[in-house]
Design a protein around this motif. Structure first.
Motif, short mmCIF file in Angstrom:
data_model
loop_
_atom_site.label_atom_id
_atom_site.label_comp_id
_atom_site.label_asym_id
_atom_site.label_seq_id
_atom_site.Cartn_x
_atom_site.Cartn_y
_atom_site.Cartn_z
N UNK A 295 0.55 -1.20 0.14
CA UNK A 295 -0.05 -0.25 0.10
C UNK A 295 0.85 1.29 -0.01
N UNK A 296 0.22 2.47 -0.20
CA UNK A 296 0.79 3.51 -0.16
C UNK A 296 1.79 3.88 0.89
N UNK A 297 1.57 3.61 2.23
CA UNK A 297 2.23 3.91 3.25
C UNK A 297 3.59 3.20 3.28
N UNK A 298 3.00 1.48 3.30
CA UNK A 298 4.32 0.50 3.15
C UNK A 298 5.26 0.92 2.09
N UNK A 299 4.98 1.34 0.88
CA UNK A 299 5.90 1.64 -0.04
C UNK A 299 6.81 2.82 0.33
N UNK A 300 5.95 3.99 1.08
CA UNK A 300 6.98 4.99 1.33
C UNK A 300 7.91 4.72 2.28
N UNK A 301 7.50 3.76 3.35
CA UNK A 301 8.37 3.50 4.42
C UNK A 301 9.72 2.62 3.56
N UNK A 302 9.55 1.61 2.73
CA UNK A 302 10.42 1.07 2.03
C UNK A 302 10.99 1.78 1.00
N UNK A 303 10.49 2.72 0.51
CA UNK A 303 11.44 3.61 -0.17
C UNK A 303 12.51 4.65 0.57
#
Length: 314
Positions: A295-303
């Protein structure tokens, strides 16, 4: 023409503010926030308008001749969230909070010094007499700037750590244009806005220039089997041309076809590629499952985690 469009937009937003938003602020005792509220309304409405234009152009094309069909479109749904947050909310919020004071300080310092920044109209006075020519020149110069920003996103390690989120999508559609890490979006806003300020793009033309390039970018990401032909594709970036850039063979530093609107930049600097499979599968083979399906938040954290990893390794 540009003055007419600008005046029409000002009348529309002014009427809406006076008839709807201002009475609400007065009833709530929030009239001290009237100026900020008007700016926010302007941000929101133009973002909504730009999303509507892109959808009206790109969605029928994707329904007409899609490259791929997917039974499960949850990853596309995540990209829609990216677009709504970027165009209607989160990016203007960050720009307002983080950049407004910096912008005011820069403008004030320049004004106090008496220095007048050079602009294209100063260097080429004929642009003052031909708004349409000036508009075209602004689009070309900003498109040239976007080409180099895009190349740097692939060539600079820490920047690729952020931009790889954009390339991880295996279900590419016109919504994918806004699938970016928030730090990458902020860097892009600074780059684009700074160059526009440097060359003197008039405030009344800036939204239209941005809309033209945004429409071109969204169309180039569309899930549509569309080429502009051997000649046309060398004049304007097509969905096929840009899909080669998103193909699994173009991830990372080996990328090609960086242009947003005009492929001539790829021609000049040796990054044009017309030889690969016409409509390849998209995605980054090195992307983690979170960057592909999260999801959006998880991808922001991963980035952010990937960025920190690159910085920590020096």
């Amino acid at each position: 023409m540009f003055d007419f469009i600008g005046d029409l937009w000002i009348r529309f937003t002014g009427t809406l503010f006076e008839q709807a938003l201002q009475p609400t602020l007065y009833a709530l005792g929030l009239m001290d926030w009237a100026d900020d509220a008007f700016q926010w309304m302007d941000f929101f409405l133009f973002g909504l308008f730009s999303v509507g234009v892109v959808y009206a152009v790109c969605r029928p094309l994707e329904a007409w001749r899609p490259v791929e069909r997917w039974a499960d479109r949850r990853d596309v749904g995540t990209d829609i969230i990216y677009t709504l947050l970027a165009r209607l909310g989160i990016l203007p919020l960050l720009a307002f909070i983080l950049l407004a004071s910096v912008d005011a300080w820069v403008i004030g310092t320049i004004a106090d010094s008496g220095w007048v920044p050079p602009s294209l109209e100063n260097l080429w006075p004929a642009l003052r007499e031909s708004p349409l020519l000036a508009f075209a020149v602004y689009v070309v110069v900003l498109d040239f700037g976007e080409y180099w920003r895009h190349r740097f996103q692939h060539r600079i390690g820490w920047w690729w750590a952020l931009h790889s989120l954009h390339h991880a999508q295996t279900q590419m559609t016109f919504w994918t244009d806004d699938r970016n890490h928030i730090l990458d979006d902020c860097l892009g806003a600074l780059w684009f806005g700074g160059l526009a300020l440097l060359i003197g793009v008039p405030p009344g033309q800036f939204p239209l220039v941005a809309l033209v390039l945004r429409l071109a970018e969204s169309l180039s990401h569309a899930n549509v089997r569309l080429s502009f032909g051997s000649v046309g594709e060398r004049l304007v970036v097509s969905p096929r041309f840009h899909r080669l850039h998103h193909g699994v063979l173009s991830a990372g530093e080996s990328g090609r076809n960086y242009a947003v609107l005009l492929p001539i930049w790829d021609w000049i600097f040796g990054t044009a590629d017309f030889r690969r499979d016409q409509f390849p599968l998209t995605g980054d083979p090195d992307a983690s499952p979170v960057l592909v399906h999260g999801g959006w938040f998880a991808q922001q954290i991963e980035g952010g985690r990937r960025l920190w990893g690159v910085l920590r390794r020096g």
